[in-house]
Design a protein around this motif. Structure first.
Motif, PDB file in Angstrom:
ATOM      1  N   THR A   1       8.409  14.289 -19.671  1.00 38.60           N
ATOM      2  CA  THR A   1       9.868  14.364 -19.875  1.00 38.60           C
ATOM      3  C   THR A   1      10.362  15.189 -18.664  1.00 38.60           C
ATOM      4  N   THR A   2      11.742  15.058 -18.207  1.00 40.15           N
ATOM      5  CA  THR A   2      12.537  15.893 -17.465  1.00 40.15           C
ATOM      6  C   THR A   2      13.800  16.314 -17.763  1.00 40.15           C
ATOM      7  N   ASP A   3      14.387  17.380 -17.532  1.00 41.73           N
ATOM      8  CA  ASP A   3      15.495  17.909 -17.454  1.00 41.73           C
ATOM      9  C   ASP A   3      16.061  18.501 -16.509  1.00 41.73           C
ATOM     10  N   LEU A   4      17.379  18.687 -16.152  1.00 43.36           N
ATOM     11  CA  LEU A   4      18.078  19.410 -15.362  1.00 43.36           C
ATOM     12  C   LEU A   4      18.878  20.436 -15.740  1.00 43.36           C
TER      13      LEU A   4
ATOM     14  N   THR B   1      20.114  24.982  -9.363  1.00 42.42           N
ATOM     15  CA  THR B   1      19.972  23.795 -10.019  1.00 42.42           C
ATOM     16  C   THR B   1      18.292  24.093 -10.158  1.00 42.42           C
TER      17      THR B   1
ATOM     18  N   ILE C   1       8.265  22.811 -11.836  1.00 36.39           N
ATOM     19  CA  ILE C   1       9.801  23.227 -11.617  1.00 36.39           C
ATOM     20  C   ILE C   1      10.290  23.084 -10.144  1.00 36.39           C
ATOM     21  N   GLY C   2      11.287  22.314 -10.266  1.00 34.64           N
ATOM     22  CA  GLY C   2      12.107  22.322  -9.071  1.00 34.64           C
ATOM     23  C   GLY C   2      13.345  23.226  -9.019  1.00 34.64           C
TER      24      GLY C   2
ATOM     25  N   ASP D   1      10.903  18.848 -26.125  1.00 39.67           N
ATOM     26  CA  ASP D   1      10.945  17.186 -26.062  1.00 39.67           C
ATOM     27  C   ASP D   1       9.324  16.720 -26.195  1.00 39.67           C
TER      28      ASP D   1
ATOM     29  N   THR E   1       9.968  19.488 -15.286  1.00 40.22           N
ATOM     30  CA  THR E   1       9.262  18.114 -15.844  1.00 40.22           C
ATOM     31  C   THR E   1       8.269  18.938 -16.620  1.00 40.22           C
TER      32      THR E   1
ATOM     33  N   ALA F   1      15.205  21.946 -12.015  1.00 41.77           N
ATOM     34  CA  ALA F   1      14.481  20.689 -12.568  1.00 41.77           C
ATOM     35  C   ALA F   1      13.296  20.855 -13.180  1.00 41.77           C
TER      36      ALA F   1
ATOM     37  N   VAL G   1      21.800  22.886 -14.665  1.00 42.72           N
ATOM     38  CA  VAL G   1      22.932  23.509 -13.538  1.00 42.72           C
ATOM     39  C   VAL G   1      23.692  24.412 -13.759  1.00 42.72           C
TER      40      VAL G   1
END
Lengths: 335, 335
Positions: free
Chosen positions: A48-51, A135, A92-93, A79, A139, A137, A53
């Motif tokens: 699963t992935t989330d941003l 930002t 982690i982005g 999640d 996952t 990101a 901001v």
């Protein structure tokens, strides 16, 4: 002078940050190569992935970097837990302006590390780039340990709805911050660092949960997804929605003096407030639920709602048989 | 009027976008739940993540939305391939201003879909949020099919260095765009839509590759990571670096008329230009390499370089025995 990430440079910062992340038994190959390799013992991986901001999901003046690190991990591993899975790996982005203090990046890293330790997962990879907008990101990966995933579409008429974790505290914390009020602490901290009940996701699967999700946009709105996916309706019992003391205290601080009104306002936050990342699930009526699963509603069939679950605006989720007008929010419309 | 994503709304856009993504055999549970479930047949999953930020990694005036979609997928599945793995699943975080045209999001989606079809992976999940800065976060998953991952630290003295795919075309394409020159087409298209040789990652593993990565920051800089991880030096043979015709043409268009100078400029782009996402690997000297693997260098031991691979500035990678002064770049310093 390396007190900004632009001054320190990408590679030095990556080295400094990744050294903070201890591996776990799930990490076959950690950060530093083109990609990581994570264990997926039963031949499947949950992903699963989330941003997040800045200015929309967090504010540097309201949350410390450490808080943001905790939250970034929490909402993603929540999640994973909501599928009935065990957290394993995290990527982690990190997109940040060059003038971001190195100290911010390091405190963020510490928050990520500590929340990973709580959830049981490990940081296995990431990316770091420049951007005008800070930002993050994330996952998250997880392990179903041989079980079927608990989806949104398995709820059946007669099932009970129960939740575990906090409801409404994060929304109350946000309201307090917006008004510049410095308490109650439990609400502020739940907004800054939600504490999802990770291990109870797998527990719910073992207890026979037929559907589950984590509450990120509000109980009514999120349960609406279960209704639409499962083709059912859900009615919540307001008497069963018992506000925590901190939530009642927050409502009083926010200006609702009358006890009856305060309880109603608190329940309003419980059904409409998001981002506590409680887990809510449907269970068969005879499920033997431990006390930390709070029964708050019932599933019925969708007869009477022509589109099999209610229109988007009337809503398939009711409270005491009536439509709840408190909805979650739409990220873009809030603009 | 739903011609901007803010007007259309988050949920409608998600529905419209996710309907574009066909599942594959690797997708056990696709988009729409708290998390996806992806096959990991050998009990491990490869995972990597990248961020693309408008103005830094792409420009809407130079690349179409479809190009950006292709590129977002390509650079991540190239990382999966560089481990010797087969692409399986993709998660996409999409942060965009509310005034972004719906058409842009839809064209981006089409590019993602088409590049996934080329690579063999499927979109399994994502997130969509508002932001002032258009930012795309991609996480790619892969399957090692029972093989050991090809890491960066396995190169040994005596190994040969070989690459497959394009080198220098993307950098030439960027230089052309910066000067407003509309050709040669192969360079522009490689910059807009790199075409990584995905399947050759697994091929390299089967051919016995001892180390591998994809070229994203430039051949010299990226091979430096292999040198430092493996404790070796690498010398490239400029005579073996044979520029493609399109690259020579681009160099001529960019103003290098003298044939000797043009060849040298082209080789400069081949060793310093990034983002073609060629695969470069070290192989044992007796490896039986197909013709699409171009031998361009040799691995030697790190004796003579006191820190076991050269300092960051002198560099462990040489061309014809001499230091290459063309380095890649540091994202924040450019910021």
């Amino acid at each position: 002078m390396h007190n900004t990430i632009g001054g320190l440079g990408e590679f030095a910062l990556i080295t400094r940050v990744t050294s903070q992340f201890p591996p776990t038994d799930d990490v076959i190959l950690g950060p530093g190569d083109d990609a990581a390799v994570v264990a997926a013992p039963d031949g499947r991986t949950v992903a699963t992935t989330d941003l997040l901001v800045e200015g929309r999901h967090f504010r540097r003046e309201w949350s410390t970097a450490r808080d943001v690190g905790h939250r970034a991990v929490a909402q993603n591993f929540a999640d994973v837990a909501a599928m009935g899975a065990r957290p394993t790996g995290l990527l982690i982005g990190f997109a940040a302006p060059p003038d971001l203090p190195v100290a911010w990046a390091e405190e963020f890293t510490a928050g990520v590390r500590d929340e990973c330790a709580v959830a049981g997962g490990a940081v296995v990879g990431g990316d770091m780039v420049g951007s005008d907008t800070l930002t993050i990101a994330v996952t998250a990966l997880g392990d179903l340990q041989g079980r079927a995933p608990v989806r949104r579409d398995g709820a059946r008429a007669g099932d009970v709805i129960a939740y575990t974790g906090h409801l409404g505290l994060s929304a109350a914390g946000l309201a307090l911050l917006e008004r510049g009020i410095d308490g109650p602490a439990d609400c502020l901290s739940e907004h800054r660092r939600p504490s999802p009940p990770y291990a109870r996701g797998a527990e719910a699967a073992l207890l026979g949960a037929t559907a589950m999700l984590d509450v990120s946009d509000g109980l009514v709105q999120d349960l609406g997804h279960v209704c639409r996916a499962s083709g059912v309706r859900i009615d919540l019992d307001s008497a069963a929605l018992r506000p925590e003391p901190a939530l009642l205290e927050a409502v009083a601080v926010l200006g609702t003096e009358d006890p009856g009104e305060a309880a109603e306002a608190a329940r309003g936050l419980m059904v409409a407030g998001g981002e506590d990342h409680a887990l809510v699930a449907a269970f068969p009526p005879d499920a033997d639920l431990p006390g930390h699963w709070h029964r708050v509603g019932l599933v019925s069939d969708a007869a009477g709602t022509p589109d099999g679950g209610g229109g988007e605006h009337e809503g398939p989720v009711t409270v005491d048989g009536r439509a709840s007008r408190r909805e979650g929010w739409d990220h873009f419309r809030r603009g």
